[in-house]
Each structure stands twice: as structure tokens, then as C-alpha cells.
Write a protein that holds these residues in place. Sequence first.
Motif, PDB file in Angstrom:
ATOM      1  N   PRO A   1     -86.639  69.587 -32.528  1.00 25.96           N
ATOM      2  CA  PRO A   1     -86.703  68.988 -34.214  1.00 25.96           C
ATOM      3  C   PRO A   1     -86.495  68.322 -35.055  1.00 25.96           C
ATOM      4  O   PRO A   1     -86.906  68.382 -35.872  1.00 25.96           O
ATOM      5  CB  PRO A   1     -84.571  68.239 -33.374  1.00 25.96           C
TER       6      PRO A   1
ATOM      7  N   TRP B   1     -85.068  66.627 -37.627  1.00 23.64           N
ATOM      8  CA  TRP B   1     -83.660  67.155 -37.846  1.00 23.64           C
ATOM      9  C   TRP B   1     -82.322  66.757 -37.368  1.00 23.64           C
ATOM     10  O   TRP B   1     -81.654  66.352 -37.612  1.00 23.64           O
ATOM     11  CB  TRP B   1     -83.859  68.472 -37.519  1.00 23.64           C
TER      12      TRP B   1
ATOM     13  N   TYR C   1     -79.868  64.269 -39.023  1.00 26.81           N
ATOM     14  CA  TYR C   1     -78.670  65.490 -39.513  1.00 26.81           C
ATOM     15  C   TYR C   1     -77.890  65.718 -37.775  1.00 26.81           C
ATOM     16  O   TYR C   1     -77.879  66.009 -36.941  1.00 26.81           O
ATOM     17  CB  TYR C   1     -79.092  66.477 -39.973  1.00 26.81           C
TER      18      TYR C   1
ATOM     19  N   GLY D   1     -77.815  68.735 -37.245  1.00 23.43           N
ATOM     20  CA  GLY D   1     -79.408  69.440 -38.011  1.00 23.43           C
ATOM     21  C   GLY D   1     -80.375  70.324 -36.557  1.00 23.43           C
ATOM     22  O   GLY D   1     -80.988  71.477 -36.264  1.00 23.43           O
TER      23      GLY D   1
ATOM     24  N   TRP E   1     -77.791  72.043 -47.315  1.00 19.52           N
ATOM     25  CA  TRP E   1     -77.924  70.973 -46.605  1.00 19.52           C
ATOM     26  C   TRP E   1     -79.098  69.343 -48.516  1.00 19.52           C
ATOM     27  O   TRP E   1     -80.009  70.049 -49.060  1.00 19.52           O
ATOM     28  CB  TRP E   1     -79.538  71.194 -46.023  1.00 19.52           C
TER      29      TRP E   1
ATOM     30  N   GLU F   1     -89.562  69.262 -42.572  1.00 18.76           N
ATOM     31  CA  GLU F   1     -88.114  69.826 -42.015  1.00 18.76           C
ATOM     32  C   GLU F   1     -87.857  71.189 -42.966  1.00 18.76           C
ATOM     33  O   GLU F   1     -87.755  72.219 -41.686  1.00 18.76           O
ATOM     34  CB  GLU F   1     -86.852  68.474 -42.830  1.00 18.76           C
TER      35      GLU F   1
END
Length: 722
Positions: free
Chosen positions: A194, A197, A200, A203, A220, A231
Motif C-alpha cells: 500500500p 495509500w 487514506y 486506500g 480521491w 500512488e
Amino acid sequence: MSSENEQSAEPGAGAPEPGAGAPEQLALIRETVRRAKVPRAKPRTWRGAPLAKELPVARVLVNKGVLHLDQYFDYAVPEELDADAQPGVRVRVRFGAGRHNVQGGRREGGGLIDGFIVGRRAESDYEGTLAALAYVVSPEPVLGPELLALSRAVADRYAGSLADVLQLAVPPRNGRAESRPSPEPLPPPPPPEPGTWERYGQGPAFLRALAEGGAPRAVWTALPGPHWPAEIARAVAATLSSGRGALVVVPDGRAAGRVDAALTEVLGTGRHALLTAESGPEKRYRQWLAVRRGSVRAVVGTRAAMFAPVRDLGLVAVWDDGDSSHSDTNAPFPHVREVLELRAAQGRCAFLLGSTSCTVEAAQLVESGWALPLLADREQLRRAAPLIRTVGDGELARDGAARSARLPSLAWQTVRDGLRSGPVLVQVPRRGYAPRLACERCRAPARCRHCAGPLEAPDQRDLNCAWCGQAEHAWHCAECGSHRLRAQIVGARRTAEELGRAFPAVPVRTSGRDHILDAVPAAPALVVSTPGAEPVAEGGYAAALLLDGWAMLGRPDLRAGEEALRRWTAAGALVRGQEEGGTVVIVAEPTLRPVQALVRWDPAGFARRELADRAELRFPPVSRMASVTGPAEALASFLATAGLPPEAEILGPVPVPPPAPGRPRRPSDAPPGESWERALIRVVPGRGAALAGALKKAQAARTAKGGGEQQVRIRIDPPDIG
């Protein structure tokens, strides 16, 4: 001379050998050709040539953008072209022949025109004699069923022709690129970690859904900072790990380069293609063919890449959908966001709309439930965003430093502090020296006494009117009586000169339309930029100044507040976070809604409030709207016969203002020397297709009757409605 004996200039045409001019040899050649009963050198009409034994009819889309010809035409397939004349290939055909001009069982006449074969059939619906395909330009199938269906959907949505959409979707052929084989596809990569991410809430779950073959849809709102290209690359890698393809569209070549570098770092080389205009026609077409042939499954590119024929498409993503570059300037003027929405719906693939800001259209996708929000919590936002400080117009007018050099004391102090640790960004609304003037005391615009036009000082000395040209020698403000003037908007060049005099030991760089910098080093420097041209600083900017904010907010446009906030957040996202001392000073009235949204760094909340206001006023995107522009008489005739839906509301017509001197002409501008009018047509939600269909039908009827002498231009969902 008969068509059998015409010298063909098409591919495959032969040239006489040296010494073959003797009468005996020419006679022998002609006799041999007649006995063989086959046409020499592929004559364009293929008179007397046998047809293909199976599926002898080709359905062709001809390259005619006029709406009354937006249909398929049937052509006969000669036996010699049977193998190459497959669906999706480029062909040349005769178009415009009379139905009675039949020779040797073939319809003849007309001019040669480009086209695509969209299918083969056993027989034609047309009862007359068919013309034959002239020749196959290339056996490479470039128009697949998915791209054809998408192009048709785009043409219908924007009241345009399929041929015009395909001009945007299929790049021009390059024979050298086409002759080279594409590399073998690489196996799918493993699912990525991830990474950032995790900042979030949803995410990691979004990446897992992509890796498992799901089709999540998300709006997003990216955190400030340099991480968004990486990302996006991780989202692409997750999609590729499921054995599917991914498509990313960004507004310009600089953003494409950043995502390209991030994809190379995450995926390695050979797994993605970069489609931008800077690549050149041969390289771009070679990359496009590699995508079409399935050699690469990931694409990043600018606007034209929205039609890239990615196989097994699993994700479509658009970055910064509010940028005007995403709206095509060629008919039928499609927008990247809308096209990718169509692709996500037709292909049942994932959809990602990302930006450091948030458009009203993005907020509507979330409000309707079509997509889910992908946000970070406030704690993550406080760590990533810089400190925002404001300077109001009243404070700016009273500030001695502002009166002398247009910059408030707070801005001077912020620049001094920032230069101790790195570069400082200065965003100004315009480039060059500003010609518009205003009262220094009350900020009222300086107007001409004769025609009320704006006063300007192009040589920085004499005043004259920009409309009537009369000189002004004794100006005074009609509001407060002051005799002192100030530049209403000072551009990048003059701002750079002022800052250079104030900080003589610091290098000053400018970035604007004529010369855009991609990046600047981490060393202390002043970087003066116009909106959208801000270079990326290594390690982030130490501080940023956003000058003349009122000028961006004061534009007579429905999207003025949304666009100003988007420009400000894009610049602020390049500044270091508050924990690292990053500071942004904005010179604008603090009580205004866009300024407050910037202070809170809440673009999604601003977009939701804007959406609610537009819903109350029935403005786009809540309603669907079309712009119809043309000469007054032609416009009135068009509106009277258009057959609009019963609930359609016509606003106007009103005169179209002439384009400003030096500004590029837009599609809605009148030709030089002509006076045009514009009408806006509004319908309720759910009736946009009916409106587009009615306008397209009316325009087709008009062009079929030869009404093109007085042109009427149609644009669905115009970006500038005032």
C-alpha cells in the motif's frame, strides 16, 4: 481512356520496366492482361473483378464529419482484397458517385476518401449496385469493437459525428512504426504494498479490490505533497497484478512525465506506454500499436490517450479533472472525465478520479452514489498541508509595503523566513506587465471619461483607453477623488523584477506560458509562476505567496471560485507540510468561501456547497446544458426548427463578445469581422440524451439542405457559460 487502362497511383501499382516502351511489348502486356480478365495494378473501380466468395460486402465508416452522413455505407469486396479487408482496417473508397454511373457491374465515380471497415456481410441492405473498395491502406486492424462502441457513445452524447470522434481516437498511420513488431507482453507483476495509500482510510482496501479483479469507483482527494504520482502507479500495479490493463490520463506532459517515472520505478521497464504529443508521430503511433496489440497493458498520457485501446481494461484514472486541458478543442469537444465514465460503465472496470482539489462534477459523482469518496482524516491532513495565512484587501490597502511594492509586510516576512531553508514560490494570475489600472486608495477600476473603457499604460508612462484609444492626462478616481493609480494585476515578469530588487542576492526564476520549468533545486531561490506552470521543487517549497487572489475570484464565470481554489491548492500542494515549517500566504479577502476552504484545506466541502447552490439555481452539472452559437438569423432559424424536448428552457440569445486581442480563438468565437449570438439550452437531469439527439438531428437536417453557409455550432456541456 477507359478505367481499365488508367495508370493507378495506389499501392501495388506497377511501373514499366526500362526498355518496355516498344510497341510490341506494350501490346503484348495489354493482351495478356485482357486474357487473364483481371484488372491491372488494382484499378480503383475493380471493373470486372470477381468478388470475395464469402462475405462479399464490407460495411464502411467513411471519413465524413457532416452529421447527415453519420452512418455506415456498403461496398463490394474484390476477391484480391478479401484477406486484408477485415473489420477494423483502414481503407480507401470512392464516395459521391451517382447511382446510375454503373460500368462492368460496378458503381463508379466520386472521389477517393479514407474510411474504416466496421464489419463484413453476406449481402447489403442497399438494393442498387455497390461500388468496390478502392484498396486496403493497411491490414493492421486499428478499430476494434470496443473502441467503435465507445466512439459511438461519445458521438451521441456530444451531438457529434462518429467520424469526428474517430479522428480523435485513432492516431494517423505511420508506415515505419506499423512495420515493426511489438515486444512480447510481460507476465503480470505481483500486487504492490500500500505504501502511502495507508494515509487514506479506504486506500489499502481500494488497492486490494483492484488486485482481486474488482471494479471500485472512487473520487480521491489527494493529500498535499509529492506522493500522488507514486500512488497512481501503485493503483496501476494492483490492476496489472490481476491480469487486467490500466489507463491514466493527466492534463499535461509534465504530469505525464512524473507518472511515467513513478510507473517505471514501481513496475520496471516494458510494462507501460507513454502517449503524449511530445513523443512525435512515429514513436507515439508505435506505442499506440503496442497497446492495441496487447504488448503493454498500462498507459499514461494526455487528453488523446482517453481513447487508448487497452486490452482487458480494469482501471481508468484521471488526474486533476478540473484542468481545461482535459476538454478537447476539436468537435465534438469531449471531456476526459465523461469519456472515462463511459468506459468504466461500458467495460465494467474501476474508476479513479484524483486531484488535490475537487470539482463540482466530482462531488456530484459522490452525491449520486456512483462513486465513493477516498479521503484522509484530518490528522493526516494537518501533517501534510502547509499553514495558510490570509491578507485581506483592507489590510493590503493600509500596508505601507503593499502601497510601495504591492506585497504586504506579512508576505515580505514569509519570503525572508522561507529563503533561509529553501525556494519560495510566488504565484501571479498573469504573465508580463499588466496593462489594467485601478485607484490605489479604493481599488476602483480606472475608466475612460469618454467611453468608460479600461485605462492602460503599455509603456508604463502615458495613460490611454483600451477601447477608444483616447489619451488621459488628468485622471482622478470618480469614487474617492484620488489621483494615484496602481496596477490592477501585475504579471510574472514585473513581479520577478520587484522581488529581484528586494532580494538582490537571491536568484529569481520565472515559469509561464512561454517558458515553463519542470523542476527547481532545493537551494534558496524565488520562483515566480503563473497558475498551472509551477515547477516542482526538490524537497518542496519552503513557502508560497498567492498574489492578487481577488483577480481570479472576480472573473465573470460560473466556475471562478472553483477554478481559483483549484489553482491555489495545486500551488499549496507543492509546499512543505506545516510540521516542516511550510507556509502559504494568500492575498485575498479572508471571508470569501474559496479562501476559507483553502484555509481549512477542504476542497471537497467547498465542492459540495457549490453543488447545492447550483442545484437550487438549476445550473450545471445538476442540469444538462448545450450552447448553440452562430449568426443571429441562422441561430433563430435553428432554434425554431430544432424539435427540442418539451421541458427544454432556452436562455438568450445574447451577443457573443469578440475575443480579447492576443488571445487564441476558441471554438465558440465568431470568425473575424462577424457578429454572432449564443443561446443556452437547459434541460432537467435525465434528459441530456434527448437534448443531444434533438440538436444532432436538427443540425443533420440543416447540413443536408445545404444550410452550412451560415454555420451554427453546437457544444454540449460548454465549460464557459459565464
